[in-house]
Write a protein that holds these residues in place. Structure first.
Motif, PDB file in Angstrom:
ATOM      1  N   ASN A 110       0.799  -1.229   0.000  1.00 28.51           N
ATOM      2  CA  ASN A 110       0.000   0.000   0.000  1.00 28.51           C
ATOM      3  C   ASN A 110       0.832   1.279   0.000  1.00 28.51           C
ATOM      4  OD1 ASN A 110      -2.986  -0.651   0.214  1.00 28.51           O
ATOM      5  ND2 ASN A 110      -2.066  -2.066   1.672  1.00 28.51           N
ATOM      6  N   ARG A 111       2.120   1.147  -0.081  1.00 23.53           N
ATOM      7  CA  ARG A 111       3.000   2.319  -0.073  1.00 23.53           C
ATOM      8  C   ARG A 111       2.862   3.068  -1.399  1.00 23.53           C
ATOM      9  NH1 ARG A 111       8.884   1.641   2.100  1.00 23.53           N
ATOM     10  NH2 ARG A 111       9.059   3.741   2.900  1.00 23.53           N
ATOM     11  N   ARG A 112       2.650   4.382  -1.319  1.00 20.78           N
ATOM     12  CA  ARG A 112       2.492   5.208  -2.513  1.00 20.78           C
ATOM     13  C   ARG A 112       3.183   6.550  -2.302  1.00 20.78           C
ATOM     14  NH1 ARG A 112       0.631   0.885  -3.341  1.00 20.78           N
ATOM     15  NH2 ARG A 112      -1.147   0.280  -4.592  1.00 20.78           N
ATOM     16  N   ASP A 113       3.612   7.154  -3.415  1.00 27.18           N
ATOM     17  CA  ASP A 113       4.152   8.515  -3.364  1.00 27.18           C
ATOM     18  C   ASP A 113       2.974   9.456  -3.550  1.00 27.18           C
ATOM     19  OD1 ASP A 113       5.636  10.829  -3.467  1.00 27.18           O
ATOM     20  OD2 ASP A 113       6.198  10.562  -5.561  1.00 27.18           O
ATOM     21  N   LEU A 115      -3.851   5.065  -8.806  1.00 29.55           N
ATOM     22  CA  LEU A 115      -2.913   5.074  -7.684  1.00 29.55           C
ATOM     23  C   LEU A 115      -3.040   3.791  -6.875  1.00 29.55           C
ATOM     24  CD1 LEU A 115      -0.781   6.703  -6.061  1.00 29.55           C
ATOM     25  CD2 LEU A 115      -2.682   7.480  -4.636  1.00 29.55           C
TER      26      LEU A 115
END
Length: 190
Positions: free
Chosen positions: A22-25, A52
């Motif tokens: 679930n890591r997103r910029d 996203l």
């Protein structure tokens, strides 16, 4: 203690994989979302959110939907969405916290039981200092094992709690972005 150590490792791995998935910029995403909202292109904004993915995309997509449908109660509805997602993010962290709190006591209990057995053997069969020292040394292994598992659980619990906090900070940024457009649209409608 072994059961606690297995649970600790299982939770550490499961949460690590979940957070990595679930890591997103969000920096670039928020700017793109803001541009779409400024142009009143809600469908393009929803498409960006969907692309996203992850929990950030899920929350943002729901935020766009709520912005379009529930301008008056947006803040409350968005908070409910964030609350539900935060539950997913915090899943199993209580296990790490509990293990971190109880494992030293379980280890200490094992040490006390080991010392009692050593003293019992000393009383029944006699023996010298070497019997006592060996028995106490073996008994102290339980305390060390309990402390090791507890330290590992506490370190990862704190780390993952900070990860959840960072996600919540991202959700707050999204909320502020949405609220700025909800309030500006409400002002234009009047």
């Amino acid at each position: 203690i072994t059961i606690c150590s297995i649970l600790t490792v299982a939770v550490i791995i499961e949460r690590y994989l979940y957070y990595q998935k679930n890591r997103r910029d969000v920096s670039a995403f928020i700017h793109a979302l803001q541009r779409n909202l400024e142009r009143n292109q809600l469908q393009a904004a929803q498409a960006d959110c969907s692309r996203l993915g992850g929990v950030i995309g899920e929350v943002a997509e729901e935020g766009v939907r709520l912005m379009a449908e529930q301008k008056e109660d947006f803040s409350k509805a968005f908070d409910i969405t964030v609350g539900l997602v935060t539950r997913k993010l915090e899943k199993n962290l209580a296990i790490l916290g509990t293990i971190g709190a109880i494992c030293p006591f379980i280890g200490l209990f094992g040490t006390v039981v080991g010392v009692v057995f050593t003293l019992d053997q000393l009383g029944v069969g006699g023996g010298g200092t070497s019997v006592v020292v060996t028995g106490v040394a073996k008994a102290l292994i339980a305390t060390g094992y309990g402390l090791l598992v507890a330290i590992l659980a506490v370190i990862f619990n704190n780390s993952y709690t900070n990860t959840v906090k960072r996600f919540n900070d991202d959700f707050l940024l999204l909320k502020l972005l949405f609220l700025s457009f909800v309030s500006s649209e409400t002002a234009h409608a009047r």
